[in-house]
Design an enzyme around this catalytic site. Sequence first.
Site, short mmCIF file in Angstrom:
data_model
loop_
_atom_site.label_atom_id
_atom_site.label_comp_id
_atom_site.label_asym_id
_atom_site.label_seq_id
_atom_site.Cartn_x
_atom_site.Cartn_y
_atom_site.Cartn_z
N TRP A 16 0.82 -1.22 0.00
CA TRP A 16 0.00 0.00 0.00
C TRP A 16 0.85 1.25 0.00
CZ3 TRP A 16 -4.17 -1.48 -1.93
CH2 TRP A 16 -4.76 -2.69 -1.57
N ASP A 62 -1.35 6.45 6.44
CA ASP A 62 -2.41 5.52 6.06
C ASP A 62 -2.53 4.51 7.20
OD1 ASP A 62 -3.99 3.50 5.04
OD2 ASP A 62 -2.80 3.15 3.23
N LYS A 85 -11.56 -2.35 7.41
CA LYS A 85 -10.67 -3.27 8.12
C LYS A 85 -11.05 -3.29 9.60
CE LYS A 85 -8.29 -3.63 4.23
NZ LYS A 85 -7.35 -2.62 3.81
C1 LIG Z 1 -6.86 -2.21 2.39
C2 LIG Z 1 -5.87 -1.12 2.42
C3 LIG Z 1 -5.86 -0.10 1.45
C4 LIG Z 1 -6.83 -0.08 0.30
O1 LIG Z 1 -8.06 0.32 0.75
P1 LIG Z 1 -9.30 0.62 -0.23
O2 LIG Z 1 -10.30 1.18 0.73
O3 LIG Z 1 -9.69 -0.68 -0.84
O4 LIG Z 1 -8.87 1.61 -1.24
C5 LIG Z 1 -4.92 0.90 1.57
N1 LIG Z 1 -4.03 0.92 2.58
C6 LIG Z 1 -4.00 -0.05 3.52
C7 LIG Z 1 -2.99 0.02 4.62
C8 LIG Z 1 -4.92 -1.10 3.47
O5 LIG Z 1 -4.89 -2.05 4.41
#
Ligand SMILES: *Cc1c(COP(=O)(O)O)cnc(C)c1O
Length: 361
Positions: free
Chosen positions: A101, A173, A197
């Site tokens: 990511w 993030d 998540k």
């Molecule tokens: C799952 C995830 C993403 C992607 O998320 P989306 O909502 O599908 O765009 C980005 N960063 C991290 C750390 C993730 O776990």
Amino acid sequence: MARVFNFSAGPGTLPEEVLRQAAEEMLDYKGSGMSVMEMSHRSSWYEDIHNKAISDLREIMRIPDNYKVLFLQGGAHQQFSMVPLNLIRNGKADYLVAGVWGKKAYQEGKKFLSAKVVASSEDKKFTYVPKIDKSMLSEDADFFHITTNNTVYGTRLRDKDIVCHDNVPLVADMSSNILSEVYDVSKFGMIYAGAQKNMGPAGVTVVIIREDLIQEIDESVPTMLQYKIHADNNSLYNTPPCYSIYICGLVFEWIKKKGGVEAIQKINEEKAKLLYDCIDSSNLFKGTVEKYDRSIMNVNFVTGNEELDKKFVKEAAERGLVNLKGYRTVGGMRASIYNAMPIEGVKALVEFMKEFEEKNS
Ligand SMILES: *Cc1c(COP(=O)(O)O)cnc(C)c1O
């Protein structure tokens, strides 16, 4: 009705109490005579849900008053471009790349500014998190972007190991470990996280941003990609993902009832320890990342034999322990043990691992 223990990395499992409450309120939300899905987002019913979710999140994350909480769409992916589009000043930014990511965020950032990878662990297949040192970072970067938990590989960056120049906004993030352990919000310029998540259903992305970073930006940037538009309208500029926000709100209340993020962190550490202790004392299973960097949300392990890994995943599912297959490019097993995974689920997994080892070695 039997619920399984769902170790999916995302969308992840939700607290059963929350699902029950949502079920109870489905046909008639608190006497409104309709479900939250059917309500006007301009109604006072919905406004209360929306504002309560924001104030509860502020409380459990101890978000200082000079930060705004936004509910946006487009997933964490959309933040990969919104961050550079909105925070660009000098035209350069630093990225720490410790997983899939972080790398994607960097690649998207490159479209808008001069993006620099200050450190990457790709040389060792992202099995560790590079140490950050201030000397690696530019003092005139528009932001420094990090990922606090690497969902795919199962590593995390602890609050105490994060450094950044004082005048450079730190952007994180936190999609896969927001609300799982305490992070000091005041050291970040901005935090973002897709809800699916550790907070709620897919469809909403939480953005926590310091007010001075919310500015008028170039007119050519699409309206929906401007933080200022959403901040000025309390995330009600257009129709927000009302139902997802409602469920997130119930999850925030659930966390409050559990004693807040501090209390949840203790449980998470206990859950992760059970699993890692099992892996470390096993002759069959092996962890895949540096011990210090181990995530307490996503636990990766392998047997070293692909056929045996497959058998494990299949037999575990027959026991009601589902979604243990590792990420498509990584293989092996990954157990995602987000806040809503009860300790009983982890205990059941450990018990099954011991039994499987006995039968297969
Ligand atoms: C799952 C995830 C993403 C992607 O998320 P989306 O909502 O599908 O765009 C980005 N960063 C991290 C750390 C993730 O776990």
